[in-house]
Each structure stands twice: as structure tokens, then as C-alpha cells.
Design a protein around this motif. Structure first.
Motif, PDB file in Angstrom:
ATOM      1  N   ASP A 154       0.856  -1.185   0.000  1.00 40.31           N
ATOM      2  CA  ASP A 154       0.000   0.000   0.000  1.00 40.31           C
ATOM      3  C   ASP A 154       0.887   1.228   0.000  1.00 40.31           C
ATOM      4  OD1 ASP A 154      -2.394   1.341  -0.133  1.00 40.31           O
ATOM      5  OD2 ASP A 154      -2.759   1.309   2.028  1.00 40.31           O
ATOM      6  N   ARG A 160       2.059   6.843  -7.024  1.00 38.78           N
ATOM      7  CA  ARG A 160       1.446   6.077  -8.100  1.00 38.78           C
ATOM      8  C   ARG A 160       1.469   4.586  -7.802  1.00 38.78           C
ATOM      9  NH1 ARG A 160       4.121   9.009 -13.458  1.00 38.78           N
ATOM     10  NH2 ARG A 160       3.215  11.094 -13.103  1.00 38.78           N
ATOM     11  N   GLU A 161       0.506   3.872  -8.392  1.00 42.05           N
ATOM     12  CA  GLU A 161       0.399   2.432  -8.150  1.00 42.05           C
ATOM     13  C   GLU A 161       1.628   1.661  -8.606  1.00 42.05           C
ATOM     14  OE1 GLU A 161      -2.765  -0.066  -8.613  1.00 42.05           O
ATOM     15  OE2 GLU A 161      -4.203   1.192  -7.565  1.00 42.05           O
ATOM     16  N   LEU A 164       3.813   0.042  -6.011  1.00 40.46           N
ATOM     17  CA  LEU A 164       3.403  -1.157  -5.289  1.00 40.46           C
ATOM     18  C   LEU A 164       4.243  -2.355  -5.728  1.00 40.46           C
ATOM     19  CD1 LEU A 164      -0.495  -0.929  -5.547  1.00 40.46           C
ATOM     20  CD2 LEU A 164       0.868  -0.573  -3.478  1.00 40.46           C
ATOM     21  N   ARG A 199      -7.836  -0.190  -0.598  1.00 41.36           N
ATOM     22  CA  ARG A 199      -7.274  -0.476  -1.914  1.00 41.36           C
ATOM     23  C   ARG A 199      -7.782  -1.797  -2.495  1.00 41.36           C
ATOM     24  NH1 ARG A 199      -3.105   1.595  -4.689  1.00 41.36           N
ATOM     25  NH2 ARG A 199      -2.443   2.839  -2.886  1.00 41.36           N
TER      26      ARG A 199
END
Length: 280
Positions: A154, A160-161, A164, A199
């Protein structure tokens, strides 16, 4: 109750050496039951940097759960990067890049998310997910189950993703079935805490996600060097951040949060913080 010190992003090769001894002293003062180090022990995976990191780890309490980060894979040596990416890590830190610790209160699995084919990012694979489930399946719900990775599951607001860990959604769905309580990570050099419910939205499941800032590196991200202390007394968890205070030349407690496990998962407890702080 179990106390875990969570360190991350040491980056030997780019450390503030004036912090090393105070950090060791601060960790010993906590008297942890376990020290977890979530990757990036070195800046460029060089021999001298790994030797420094090894000397640092030897000065800390045991037992320890230590995993590699992307900086522990050689960047400028293509042959080593693609064919022997963690050979120096295995030589100087540990042959086991996915360590495990378990007792009657906590079960902690380290997972290697560092990869040769990416410069910065990392990922998990199906083999690793199967190993996690195998190691944790016999532990009861009264035992707090923890996964330690370098790359996070997370992110703080504004990231930004792409930061991850790769295959995070697939991994979360698989790991929810074995009741993982907590994910510890680093990588961003930013302290962060939250839960997986926002999420991933898995019915009846919310795990804690906790990231540590950089403990020693000069590559700070708008916050002082820091580390986490977790006080675990299932179904309660206290999270305390220790931050470098330059005027006193020591790490000091700077913030505290409290969490409790409810029927639908872990939640931050703002209304009962004082009560929980007395209990943990």
C-alpha cells in the motif's frame, strides 16, 4: 506481548555515519523480541557496503528477519545482475533470502521481492505465495501473522500504483485466505500506516500495512531518519515511530498509533487511543 523493531532502507554506501551508533543504542533500549529489516541494506550492492551492513546487523539484537531490496541487486554489472543477482547478499548477509520466525504469539515470513529485470520495482510470484501459506497455515487466529517485504502493498497518498509490489492484488487475495494480519515494508523512505480495505476491498478482510522510513540513509524524503516499534498483544497493536532528533543526537519516540482487530479486520483506533496505550 511481542516487541518488533522494524528498520528499512539502510543504504550502506550512502549513510549518515553519525546515526549508526545511536540507532544501535536505541534498538537495544527497546529490547525487542525480533528485529525486522525490510531491504536495501546497501546502496549499490558492493562488497564493502555489504561488509558494513553485516557489521551493523551483528551489533543488533537477535533474532532477526532480513530481506533484500532492489538496491541489493548489482546495477552496473549486467552479468552479476542477471545471473548472480544476490550472490553478495547471500555471502555477507544470509543464504536464506526468505527467512521465517515463529513462536506462540507471532509468525513472521520474509519475502524477497527484488528482481533482476527491474531497476526499481519488485514483485512476488505464485511459488512465494504458496510458501507463505504453507508456513502459516497451522497457526491459529490468536497468533499475529506478519509478512515482511521490501516493496510495499500500500502507498501514502500521492504515490502512483507503480510503486506497489508487482502482482499485489493477486497476492492480497491469496494471502487473505490465510489471515495475514500485517505487512511490513520500506522502499519509499516514507513512514506510512493504513489497512488493505481501501485499496483491495476483500470482504471481511483488512490487514495492517506499515512502511518504515529510512533508518540511516542521507536520501531522505522530507522526513528525518526513522524506524518503527511494534507492540503486539493480539488483538491489539501499538505502532510507535522513533525519529532522529539532531539537537539531542538520538532517536526519540515521535508519534504513536493504535490498532485493534475487529470482526471485519484491523482498524485504527482514534477514540480509544489512551485506553489502548495503557493496555499495550
Amino acid at each position: 506481548m511481542r516487541l518488533i523493531v522494524h528498520l528499512s532502507d539502510l543504504h550502506f554506501g550512502r549513510v549518515d555515519h553519525s546515526l549508526v551508533d545511536p540507532l544501535i543504542e536505541a534498538v537495544w533500549e527497546v529490547r525487542p523480541d525480533l528485529v525486522a529489516v525490510s531491504g536495501d541494506l546497501t546502496q549499490r550492492a558492493r562488497t564493502a557496503q555489504f561488509i558494513e551492513a553485516r557489521r551493523f546487523l551483528d551489533a543488533l539484537p537477535k533474532p532477526q528477519i532480513v530481506v533484500p531490496g532492489n538496491h541489493d541487486v548489482p546495477l552496473y554489472n549486467p552479468l552479476a545482475r542477471f545471473f548472480l543477482p544476490l550472490v553478495k547478499y547471500r555471502r555477507y548477509i544470509s543464504e536464506n533470502v526468505e527467512p521465517f520466525y515463529g513462536d506462540d504469539q507471532i509468525a513472521v515470513v520474509g519475502v524477497n521481492t527484488a528482481r533482476s529485470l527491474t531497476i526499481k520495482n519488485g514483485r512476488v510470484n505464485q511459488r512465494q505465495l504458496g510458501c507463505i501459506r504453507e508456513r502459516l497455515r497451522d497457526y491459529s487466529d490468536a497468533v499475529t501473522k506478519i509478512v515482511v517485504t521490501h516493496h510495499p502493498f500500500d502507498l501514502p497518498e500521492g504515490y502512483r500504483e507503480g510503486s506497489l509490489v508487482g502482482r499485489a492484488r493477486i497476492a492480497m487475495e491469496a494471502l487473505a485466505s490465510c489471515g495475514i494480519d500485517m505487512f511490513l515494508a520500506g522502499h519509499l523512505h516514507v513512514s506510512h500506516s493504513g489497512h488493505t480495505g481501501e485499496r483491495y476491498r476483500i470482504a471481511g478482510y483488512k490487514a495492517l500495512v506499515i512502511s518504515a522510513g529510512t533508518a540511516l540513509s542521507v536520501r531522505r524524503r522530507k522526513e528525518n531518519n526513522a524506524f518503527n516499534v511494534l507492540r503486539i498483544d493480539h488483538p491489539k497493536v501499538g505502532l510507535e515511530r522513533y525519529t532522529w532528533q539532531s539537537e539531542n543526537a538520538r532517536f526519540v519516540p515521535s508519534a504513536a498509533e493504535y490498532f485493534e482487530h475487529r470482526p471485519d479486520g484491523w482498524m485504527r483506533m482514534t477514540d480509544k487511543a489512551d485506553e489502548l496505550s495503557r493496555q499495550i
